[in-house]
Design a protein around this motif. Structure first.
Motif, PDB file in Angstrom:
ATOM      1  N   LEU A   1       0.819  -1.207   0.000  1.00 37.47           N
ATOM      2  CA  LEU A   1       0.000   0.000   0.000  1.00 37.47           C
ATOM      3  C   LEU A   1       0.855   1.261   0.000  1.00 37.47           C
ATOM      4  N   SER A   2       1.978   1.233   0.710  1.00 35.92           N
ATOM      5  CA  SER A   2       2.857   2.398   0.750  1.00 35.92           C
ATOM      6  C   SER A   2       3.414   2.712  -0.645  1.00 35.92           C
ATOM      7  N   ARG A   3       3.761   1.688  -1.395  1.00 39.39           N
ATOM      8  CA  ARG A   3       4.273   1.914  -2.746  1.00 39.39           C
ATOM      9  C   ARG A   3       3.164   2.450  -3.653  1.00 39.39           C
ATOM     10  N   GLY A   4       1.941   1.960  -3.465  1.00 36.70           N
ATOM     11  CA  GLY A   4       0.825   2.479  -4.245  1.00 36.70           C
ATOM     12  C   GLY A   4       0.588   3.958  -3.993  1.00 36.70           C
ATOM     13  N   LEU A   5       0.614   4.362  -2.724  1.00 31.39           N
ATOM     14  CA  LEU A   5       0.412   5.768  -2.387  1.00 31.39           C
ATOM     15  C   LEU A   5       1.572   6.630  -2.872  1.00 31.39           C
ATOM     16  N   GLY A   6       2.792   6.112  -2.748  1.00 31.86           N
ATOM     17  CA  GLY A   6       3.942   6.848  -3.261  1.00 31.86           C
ATOM     18  C   GLY A   6       3.834   7.070  -4.761  1.00 31.86           C
ATOM     19  N   ALA A   7       3.421   6.025  -5.483  1.00 27.97           N
ATOM     20  CA  ALA A   7       3.250   6.141  -6.932  1.00 27.97           C
ATOM     21  C   ALA A   7       2.147   7.133  -7.273  1.00 27.97           C
ATOM     22  N   ALA A   8       1.074   7.148  -6.471  1.00 31.66           N
ATOM     23  CA  ALA A   8      -0.032   8.085  -6.714  1.00 31.66           C
ATOM     24  C   ALA A   8       0.443   9.532  -6.568  1.00 31.66           C
ATOM     25  N   ILE A   9       1.284   9.794  -5.567  1.00 31.42           N
ATOM     26  CA  ILE A   9       1.811  11.144  -5.374  1.00 31.42           C
ATOM     27  C   ILE A   9       2.653  11.559  -6.576  1.00 31.42           C
ATOM     28  N   VAL A  10       3.534  10.671  -7.025  1.00 35.71           N
ATOM     29  CA  VAL A  10       4.405  10.976  -8.157  1.00 35.71           C
ATOM     30  C   VAL A  10       3.580  11.205  -9.423  1.00 35.71           C
ATOM     31  N   GLN A  11       2.564  10.357  -9.661  1.00 33.28           N
ATOM     32  CA  GLN A  11       1.735  10.514 -10.851  1.00 33.28           C
ATOM     33  C   GLN A  11       0.937  11.809 -10.787  1.00 33.28           C
ATOM     34  N   ALA A  12       0.386  12.138  -9.631  1.00 31.26           N
ATOM     35  CA  ALA A  12      -0.395  13.373  -9.498  1.00 31.26           C
ATOM     36  C   ALA A  12       0.494  14.598  -9.704  1.00 31.26           C
ATOM     37  N   ALA A  13       1.713  14.541  -9.174  1.00 33.72           N
ATOM     38  CA  ALA A  13       2.627  15.680  -9.297  1.00 33.72           C
ATOM     39  C   ALA A  13       3.023  15.940 -10.747  1.00 33.72           C
ATOM     40  N   ALA A  14       2.948  14.907 -11.586  1.00 28.62           N
ATOM     41  CA  ALA A  14       3.330  15.039 -12.991  1.00 28.62           C
ATOM     42  C   ALA A  14       2.195  15.581 -13.864  1.00 28.62           C
ATOM     43  N   LEU A  15       0.988  15.672 -13.299  1.00 29.96           N
ATOM     44  CA  LEU A  15      -0.170  16.144 -14.066  1.00 29.96           C
ATOM     45  C   LEU A  15      -0.191  17.667 -14.148  1.00 29.96           C
ATOM     46  N   GLU A  16      -0.906  18.157 -15.160  1.00 30.17           N
ATOM     47  CA  GLU A  16      -1.224  19.577 -15.189  1.00 30.17           C
ATOM     48  C   GLU A  16      -2.227  19.869 -14.068  1.00 30.17           C
ATOM     49  N   PRO A  17      -2.106  21.029 -13.407  1.00 31.04           N
ATOM     50  CA  PRO A  17      -3.060  21.362 -12.332  1.00 31.04           C
ATOM     51  C   PRO A  17      -4.504  21.254 -12.818  1.00 31.04           C
ATOM     52  N   GLY A  18      -5.360  20.751 -11.913  1.00 32.41           N
ATOM     53  CA  GLY A  18      -6.774  20.599 -12.218  1.00 32.41           C
ATOM     54  C   GLY A  18      -7.147  19.246 -12.773  1.00 32.41           C
ATOM     55  N   ASN A  19      -6.232  18.265 -12.725  1.00 35.05           N
ATOM     56  CA  ASN A  19      -6.498  16.933 -13.256  1.00 35.05           C
ATOM     57  C   ASN A  19      -6.381  15.875 -12.171  1.00 35.05           C
ATOM     58  N   ALA A  20      -7.026  14.712 -12.432  1.00 37.28           N
ATOM     59  CA  ALA A  20      -7.068  13.625 -11.452  1.00 37.28           C
ATOM     60  C   ALA A  20      -6.313  12.402 -11.954  1.00 37.28           C
ATOM     61  N   VAL A  21      -5.781  11.650 -11.002  1.00 37.62           N
ATOM     62  CA  VAL A  21      -5.232  10.316 -11.276  1.00 37.62           C
ATOM     63  C   VAL A  21      -6.390   9.339 -11.146  1.00 37.62           C
ATOM     64  N   THR A  22      -6.737   8.650 -12.220  1.00 30.36           N
ATOM     65  CA  THR A  22      -7.864   7.727 -12.180  1.00 30.36           C
ATOM     66  C   THR A  22      -7.436   6.283 -11.949  1.00 30.36           C
ATOM     67  N   SER A  23      -6.180   5.980 -12.212  1.00 25.48           N
ATOM     68  CA  SER A  23      -5.628   4.659 -11.892  1.00 25.48           C
ATOM     69  C   SER A  23      -4.132   4.817 -11.670  1.00 25.48           C
ATOM     70  N   VAL A  24      -3.590   3.942 -10.834  1.00 25.08           N
ATOM     71  CA  VAL A  24      -2.182   4.031 -10.461  1.00 25.08           C
ATOM     72  C   VAL A  24      -1.419   2.866 -11.063  1.00 25.08           C
ATOM     73  N   THR A  25      -0.257   3.160 -11.609  1.00 26.68           N
ATOM     74  CA  THR A  25       0.644   2.135 -12.113  1.00 26.68           C
ATOM     75  C   THR A  25       1.794   1.975 -11.125  1.00 26.68           C
TER      76      THR A  25
END
Length: 276
Positions: A81-105
């Motif tokens: 779970l910790s790796r999933g949350l870490g990946a979610a943070i990294v993926q969200a940080a790479a998005l343009e502001p105002g967008n959502a992460v809908t699935s995590v890799t």
């Protein structure tokens, strides 16, 4: 960075984080809560908010102000779970502001929370009565968003932190009230402590409460008490300091269990449940 495979099961994913118990409570016990933190300089020094849940069960969002919010209760692939949350943070940080992460890799080299968060920084934990924290202060408050918040608010079970019992939470669960206490002590020692108190008829937190069992979640033991309706969290608060002292004394004991305590332990162990 941890070398554990992203698919390998990690039974205590938040171990080593200064907010391990808060994160376990957010994952398993509390409907609406947030935990503010920052990422390390390596990961941009961003303001991050971990939330119990986000709209549509999104794993994460990049808000219009550039900050990142991730959902602790969202579904994540793999066994860590910790790796999933870490990946979610990294993926969200790479998005343009105002967008959502809908699935995590999650890859084997995806960072864990222990890698991403500044563990020496400040953490601010807060329990909420509503999901208003979903709102992006810089975005328009549409009717659709307002309706989603109101529907989610209707399902919230009122939850309060117990004063004098760190990481214990009282909840109005409808037909019953409960207190659930997230402990980082060795599980066998926790069971022994409850056993010693139970055998002496001292396992109740307060008048009108009853120890009913415990479960293990994200590697931590969580004892549970039923609380009579109408008592509220105030009755628990009033007795918490005395109970904590009683429990800590029992937890510290290294004396062998008596025959009566061993019999009590058998019944307590039979009521153990494990949640991932």
């Amino acid at each position: 960075m941890s070398s554990t495979s992203g698919n390998a099961l990690v039974r205590r994913p938040f171990e080593g984080l200064p907010v391990e118990q808060e994160l376990v409570a957010m994952r398993q016990l509390i409907p609406a809560a947030t935990l503010r933190a920052r990422t390390t300089a390596e990961h941009g020094g961003l303001d991050v908010q971990l939330a119990t849940v986000l709209p549509m069960a999104w794993p994460g969002v990049r808000r219009t102000d550039g900050t990142v919010t991730v959902g602790v209760q969202a579904p994540y692939p793999g066994g860590d779970l910790s790796r999933g949350l870490g990946a979610a943070i990294v993926q969200a940080a790479a998005l343009e502001p105002g967008n959502a992460v809908t699935s995590v890799t999650v890859e084997d080299d995806s960072p864990r929370l222990q890698d991403v968060l500044d563990l020496d920084g400040e953490f601010a934990f807060e329990i909420h009565d509503t999901f208003d924290f979903w709102l992006d202060p810089s975005a328009e408050r549409t009717g659709e968003i307002q309706q989603a918040i109101e529907q989610a608010n209707d399902a919230i079970m009122t939850t309060r932190a117990v004063t004098g019992l760190d990481h214990a939470y009282w909840v109005d669960a409808g037909a019953k009230d409960h207190v659930r206490w997230v402990l980082d002590a060795d599980e066998d020692r926790v069971i022994d402590a409850v056993t010693r108190l139970h055998a002496r008829r001292q396992s109740a937190i307060c008048e009108g409460s009853k120890y009913v069992g415990s479960f293990r979640a994200e590697g931590l033991a969580i004892p549970v008490w039923d609380i009579d309706k109408g008592l509220g969290v105030e009755a628990v608060d009033a007795a918490a300091e005395e109970f904590r002292a009683r429990f800590e004394e029992a937890l510290a004991s290294t004396e062998p269990l008596t025959p009566a305590e061993r019999r009590a332990r058998g019944g307590i162990v039979a009521r153990q449940v494990t949640l991932r």
